[in-house]
Write a protein that holds these residues in place. Structure first.
Motif, short mmCIF file in Angstrom:
data_model
loop_
_atom_site.label_atom_id
_atom_site.label_comp_id
_atom_site.label_asym_id
_atom_site.label_seq_id
_atom_site.Cartn_x
_atom_site.Cartn_y
_atom_site.Cartn_z
N ALA A 83 -34.42 -57.47 -58.03
CA ALA A 83 -35.57 -57.71 -57.45
C ALA A 83 -36.38 -58.77 -58.65
CB ALA A 83 -36.87 -56.47 -57.48
N GLU A 84 -36.05 -58.55 -60.06
CA GLU A 84 -36.56 -59.71 -60.83
C GLU A 84 -35.79 -60.88 -60.65
OE1 GLU A 84 -38.55 -61.04 -64.04
OE2 GLU A 84 -38.98 -58.93 -62.99
N GLU A 85 -34.54 -60.99 -60.40
CA GLU A 85 -33.75 -61.96 -60.25
C GLU A 85 -34.46 -62.84 -58.99
OE1 GLU A 85 -29.27 -63.87 -59.62
OE2 GLU A 85 -29.60 -61.49 -59.85
N PHE A 86 -34.87 -62.08 -57.86
CA PHE A 86 -35.29 -62.85 -56.78
C PHE A 86 -36.75 -63.45 -57.29
CE2 PHE A 86 -38.41 -62.58 -53.28
CZ PHE A 86 -37.88 -63.44 -52.35
N VAL A 87 -37.43 -62.73 -57.70
CA VAL A 87 -38.89 -63.01 -58.25
C VAL A 87 -38.69 -64.47 -59.27
CG1 VAL A 87 -40.92 -62.47 -59.55
CG2 VAL A 87 -40.12 -60.96 -57.96
N ALA A 94 -43.56 -63.53 -50.33
CA ALA A 94 -44.63 -62.46 -50.12
C ALA A 94 -44.01 -61.46 -49.29
CB ALA A 94 -45.71 -63.15 -49.38
N GLY A 95 -44.43 -60.37 -49.22
CA GLY A 95 -43.97 -59.02 -48.30
C GLY A 95 -42.91 -58.31 -49.10
N PRO A 96 -42.26 -57.33 -48.26
CA PRO A 96 -41.36 -56.67 -48.85
C PRO A 96 -39.98 -57.05 -49.14
CG PRO A 96 -41.51 -55.95 -46.77
CD PRO A 96 -42.67 -57.13 -46.92
N VAL A 97 -39.31 -56.74 -50.26
CA VAL A 97 -37.68 -57.12 -50.43
C VAL A 97 -36.87 -55.95 -50.28
CG1 VAL A 97 -35.98 -58.21 -52.13
CG2 VAL A 97 -38.35 -58.89 -51.96
N LEU A 98 -36.29 -56.03 -49.52
CA LEU A 98 -35.22 -54.69 -49.37
C LEU A 98 -34.12 -54.81 -49.96
CD1 LEU A 98 -34.30 -51.95 -48.01
CD2 LEU A 98 -33.86 -53.16 -45.83
N ALA A 145 -42.14 -58.73 -53.22
CA ALA A 145 -41.68 -60.09 -53.45
C ALA A 145 -42.64 -60.94 -54.76
CB ALA A 145 -41.38 -60.90 -52.44
N ALA A 146 -43.88 -60.44 -54.77
CA ALA A 146 -44.79 -61.13 -55.52
C ALA A 146 -44.62 -60.81 -56.99
CB ALA A 146 -46.12 -60.98 -55.17
N ASP A 147 -44.31 -59.73 -57.33
CA ASP A 147 -44.30 -59.11 -58.80
C ASP A 147 -43.15 -58.36 -59.19
OD1 ASP A 147 -45.14 -57.02 -57.63
OD2 ASP A 147 -47.23 -56.88 -58.65
N ALA A 148 -42.28 -58.05 -58.12
CA ALA A 148 -40.81 -57.33 -58.33
C ALA A 148 -41.47 -55.83 -58.84
CB ALA A 148 -40.12 -57.54 -59.45
N SER A 149 -42.61 -55.09 -58.42
CA SER A 149 -43.15 -53.88 -58.41
C SER A 149 -42.38 -53.02 -57.24
CB SER A 149 -44.50 -53.70 -58.41
OG SER A 149 -45.17 -54.26 -57.22
N LEU A 150 -42.09 -51.87 -57.60
CA LEU A 150 -41.50 -51.00 -56.83
C LEU A 150 -42.28 -50.30 -55.94
CD1 LEU A 150 -38.78 -49.48 -55.96
CD2 LEU A 150 -39.42 -47.56 -57.43
N SER A 151 -41.97 -50.48 -54.49
CA SER A 151 -42.77 -50.17 -53.35
C SER A 151 -42.44 -48.66 -52.57
CB SER A 151 -42.92 -50.91 -52.16
OG SER A 151 -43.54 -52.39 -52.49
N ALA A 152 -41.09 -48.44 -52.58
CA ALA A 152 -40.55 -47.38 -52.12
C ALA A 152 -39.32 -47.21 -52.62
CB ALA A 152 -40.71 -47.32 -50.51
N GLY A 153 -38.65 -45.85 -52.83
CA GLY A 153 -37.18 -45.61 -53.19
C GLY A 153 -37.29 -45.10 -54.53
#
Length: 243
Positions: A97-101, A110-114, A131-139
């Protein structure tokens, strides 16, 4: 802060990073996904030969296979004890997620990154990040590829992109799909949107840890996240017939 980071949840990776300047001082990434023990010692020796001295060790805690995770976490704890510096843990997929951000900084992501990784047994480990800040949404979760949609549906209120909670058929429609799981099961999960972002890399794990610290969130303990029981079971205790 100089961070030594280690991840062995998929392929093994070691890095020494100056998170204040954004400089990757040294980084090593294994190509073989199964030879963690053979890789980790020489890689650590090479990275720690640099003049910069780590102030913190961050290890990827998975989810991942039992043996692989133990190798990296044990190595990190050993370095921390030897150098009298703290050792903390962070979910391995946070590195992707960090690499993507960082790759999309200044863009319109924006939106979710799976993110889906290989869990073997024809399953995937998966998590959803912002996608905005690499924070965990679920899982993180573990499931058969065909069951990922149902799990996401059950947690749709947590994930909720701009279009509302995800519906069962929306897995392949998620804007960003990253990780080796999508390379392995594209017919079920959809193709990855960025094929180069497949496995966690230690340098991005370090940057993810720095982001967590800057946001005032505490890093976890270096305790592996397995998500399921081990294959090996203890042998049953037998009562002796001797009196």
């Amino acid at each position: 802060m100089i961070i030594l980071s280690i991840d062995t949840s998929q392929s093994a990776s070691v890095a020494l990073v100056d998170t204040d300047t954004g400089a990757v001082i040294a980084a090593k990434q294994a190509e073989d996904h199964r030879r963690h023990v053979e890789f980790i010692g020489p890689a650590l020796a090479e990275v720690l030969a640099e003049d910069a001295r780590p102030e913190l060790v961050v290890v990827g805690i998975g989810p991942g296979p039992f043996t692989g995770l133990r190798v990296g976490i044990a190595a990190g704890i050993a370095v921390g004890q030897a150098r009298s510096i703290p050792v903390r843990g962070l979910a391995s997929q946070a590195a992707i997620a960090e690499e993507f951000v960082r790759a999309t900084a200044g863009g319109q992501a924006a939106g979710p990154v799976l993110i889906a990784s290989d869990a073997r047994r024809k399953e995937v480990y998966f998590s959803v990040y912002d996608a905005a800040d690499a924070s965990l949404s679920a899982g993180p979760f573990v499931a058969k590829p065909a069951d990922v949609a149902a799990v996401l549906t059950a947690h749709g209120d947590e994930i909720a992109d701009s279009g509302g909670p995800l519906k069962r058929a929306d897995v392949s429609a998620i804007g960003e799909r990253l990780g080796r799981g999508f390379l392995l099961y594209p017919e079920t999960l959809g193709a990855p949107t960025r094929e180069t972002m497949t496995d966690p890399r230690a340098e991005f794990l370090a940057f993810a840890a720095a982001r967590e610290i800057a946001a005032g969130r505490e890093l976890g303990e270096p305790i592996p996240e397995y998500l399921r029981e081990p294959d090996a079971k203890p042998a049953p205790t037998r009562e002796s017939s001797l009196k």
